[in-house]
Every structure is written in C-alpha cells, then in structure tokens.
Design an enzyme around this catalytic site. Structure first.
Site, PDB file in Angstrom:
ATOM      1  N   CYS A 116     -17.903  -8.521 -56.356  1.00 52.11           N
ATOM      2  CA  CYS A 116     -17.765  -7.919 -57.671  1.00 52.11           C
ATOM      3  C   CYS A 116     -17.762  -6.349 -57.653  1.00 52.11           C
ATOM      4  O   CYS A 116     -17.060  -5.662 -58.730  1.00 52.11           O
ATOM      5  CB  CYS A 116     -18.886  -8.473 -58.809  1.00 52.11           C
ATOM      6  SG  CYS A 116     -18.573 -10.122 -59.008  1.00 52.11           S
ATOM      7  N   HIS A 243     -18.768  -3.679 -64.791  1.00 51.98           N
ATOM      8  CA  HIS A 243     -18.253  -4.885 -64.613  1.00 51.98           C
ATOM      9  C   HIS A 243     -18.389  -5.818 -65.600  1.00 51.98           C
ATOM     10  O   HIS A 243     -19.742  -6.206 -66.123  1.00 51.98           O
ATOM     11  CB  HIS A 243     -18.936  -5.242 -63.192  1.00 51.98           C
ATOM     12  CG  HIS A 243     -18.734  -6.944 -62.674  1.00 51.98           C
ATOM     13  ND1 HIS A 243     -17.314  -7.368 -62.890  1.00 51.98           N
ATOM     14  CD2 HIS A 243     -19.580  -7.758 -62.318  1.00 51.98           C
ATOM     15  CE1 HIS A 243     -17.672  -8.702 -62.294  1.00 51.98           C
ATOM     16  NE2 HIS A 243     -18.835  -9.079 -62.223  1.00 51.98           N
ATOM     17  N   ASN A 273     -14.638 -13.262 -66.425  1.00 56.22           N
ATOM     18  CA  ASN A 273     -15.068 -12.475 -65.368  1.00 56.22           C
ATOM     19  C   ASN A 273     -14.191 -12.650 -63.989  1.00 56.22           C
ATOM     20  O   ASN A 273     -14.181 -13.775 -63.478  1.00 56.22           O
ATOM     21  CB  ASN A 273     -16.458 -13.047 -64.994  1.00 56.22           C
ATOM     22  CG  ASN A 273     -17.011 -12.439 -63.877  1.00 56.22           C
ATOM     23  OD1 ASN A 273     -16.553 -11.679 -62.936  1.00 56.22           O
ATOM     24  ND2 ASN A 273     -18.533 -12.664 -63.422  1.00 56.22           N
TER      25      ASN A 273
END
Length: 316
Positions: A116, A243, A273
C-alpha cells in the site's frame, strides 16, 4: 546526462474497470445486514475487473491520461516505475510491458512491490532519479485485488477494489506540484499481518486489529516527520490525501495530525481500497480542487510493514 535538476509533477491520471460493485451485492453474499460495510469502512462501492482485463491494460489507461495531462512527448520519458502487488506475471516484470503498451521506446522500466506504500516509494525514488538524470519519469500504481481476495472471507471481501493512478515527474519548475519533504519506513516485525504466501493466490489477513493500530501509528508518525522536516504546522495543510485503507484508519491519523475532516480526501467511498493506487487515484480525481501554494500531505502504511509520507506544494 548527470547534474542537479528541479523536479515537478506535471501530469495526473487514473483508471478503473467498468464494473462497479456496490455493498449490497457483497452484503447479501456474506449474510451481512444492509449498511454493515459502510459503517465499518466508509466504503459504498468499489470497481472489479471482468475476465480478460489485465493489470497492464488498466495501468496503461492511467498512464495515457497522465501523459496527455502533462502534454509531454513519449520520447521524453526516461523511466517507468510500476508500483503493484498484482503484476500480470511473477516473471518477467510487468513494467516493460506497460512501457511497450504506452509506446515508451527505450525507457527503463521496473516493478516496485511496496504494497500500500508503493506509490510513495516510487514517488521518492522517481524524484531522486529525475533530479540526477534530468529525464522525465512516469509513475503508475495499479492493482487488481479482486482476484486476490477470498470473497467468502469478510475481512478482505468487503475492502478491496481494482484501480490505477499515475503521475509524470519532469525536470521543470512550472509543473503542478513539487516534492517538499518525504520519509519512508519499514518494520519487518509485522511482516505476517497481511500477505499472499508463496505458491498461493489469495490474500490472508491474520490480525485486523493489530494491522489497524500499526497503520494508524505508522501513517501518523511519518506525517509528523515530513511536517517537521518542512517546518510546516498542521493548520497550513490544504489537502490531506492518505492511503484509502479504511475511513476509520485515516480519520484516526488525521486526528493525531490535528487535521480537519474538511481537508481529508475520501475516495474510498466510491472506489474502495486499491492498495498503492489509492493515493495517485485520489490526486488525479482531486486535481481541480488544488490552488496555487496549497500544501498536500500524503501518508500510507501497508503490508510488510511498509510506510511513508510526502509533502507536496501545488504550484498550479
């Protein structure tokens, strides 16, 4: 060519699949009550690829948008950095194929597997490369996570989507954004919290509570570091682009950084996500909101454990 060159982001781009998957579809399959997913994650929908769609096709669509937005000739791109955890193949890397699909003849190309945090790693590395070589760098972060989740496992099935985001870095002082400060970190003691074991294809999440706590701590600490490096107070931040892991995670980070909800990007609502892709996706979607001299704070944490933050100044 070597020397010291200015660096600016001169183009943004993004791409998602056509299929939008709303929470109701997943909640019915998992036997969850209506509204359960949004209350716990902030997600209302995400995008999933169909059979036949590839990672490099989606990455190329984002790359084309960024190149068009930058108004830059293909011949000016010296390097392609592809931040992904879901390449088309384990070997060879997918970045050379991406460069080929974009017509970037002769450009270097390599994959970066930073989970990520991959986009932030690519941004910092690309900025350093651009400053020393004086050739533009295309950074694309892309993931197809719908093929890596166990759709019967609640922890992963509700969270993840497919998307790509891209930026072009160039030797310019008149682009959209410049990198003011940055930090990168890792903590291998939490290596096993999220992963795809060797020889397997589906993601496993072993301890969601621990991952939540570590993500909040890492993103907040990295955010504080870059603000201190730049001698910037939280009140000066015009846009917080974290994020998009989970709304509760980045809201907790914003609280620790003393940032208001009004400045926080929330693309997770519609896009879910998509790991490394969430930050460049958010930047591209929000580019028309930025004004001259706005400061933009980016933070991320992910599997590994990896983390980082960057502070951008929008020059318009």
């Amino acid at each position: 060519m070597s020397g010291s060159y200015p660096s600016s982001i001169i183009g943004f781009g993004h791409a998602v699949p056509k299929r939008q998957v709303f929470n109701a579809e997943i909640e019915i399959k998992l036997g969850l009550e209506a509204g359960w997913i949004e209350r716990r994650t902030g997600i209302r929908s995400r995008y999933w690829v169909e059979d036949g769609e590839t990672l490099t096709d989606m990455a190329a669509a984002a790359g084309r948008m960024a190149l068009a937005n930058a108004g830059i000739a293909r011949s000016e791109i010296g390097m392609v950095l592809l931040a992904t955890s879901t390449p088309d193949h384990l070997l060879p890397p997918s970045a050379p194929l991406l460069a080929h699909k974009l017509g970037l003849i002769g450009a270097g190309a390599v994959d970066l597997a930073g989970a990520c945090s991959g986009f932030l790693y690519a941004l910092v590395m690309g900025d350093a490369l651009m400053r020393t070589q004086g050739r533009a760098v295309l950074i694309v972060a892309a993931n197809i996570l719908s093929r890596r989740i166990n759709r019967q496992e609640r922890a992963s099935a509700v969270m993840f989507g497919d998307a790509a985001g891209a930026v072009v870095l160039a030797p310019s002082q008149s682009g959209f954004c410049s990198l003011v400060s940055s930090t990168l970190t890792s903590d291998g003691s939490h290596y096993g919290l999220i992963g795809i074991p060797a020889g397997e294809t589906l993601m496993t999440m072993r301890n969601g509570r621990t991952m939540f706590a570590q993500a909040v701590m890492t993103m907040a600490e990295c955010g504080k570091t870059v603000l201190q490096q730049a001698n910037v107070e939280p009140a000066a931040i015009g846009h917080f682009v974290p994020h998009q892991a989970n709304a509760r995670i980045f809201d907790a980070v914003a609280e620790q950084l003393q940032l208001s909800n009004a400045v926080t990007a929330r693309t997770i609502t519609d896009y879910g996500n998509s790991s490394a892709a969430t930050i460049p996706l958010s930047l591209s979607l929000g580019k028309n909101q930025y004004r001259k001299d706005d400061l933009i704070l980016l933070t991320a944490a992910g599997a590994g454990l990896t983390g980082g933050a960057a502070l951008l100044s929008y020059t318009g």
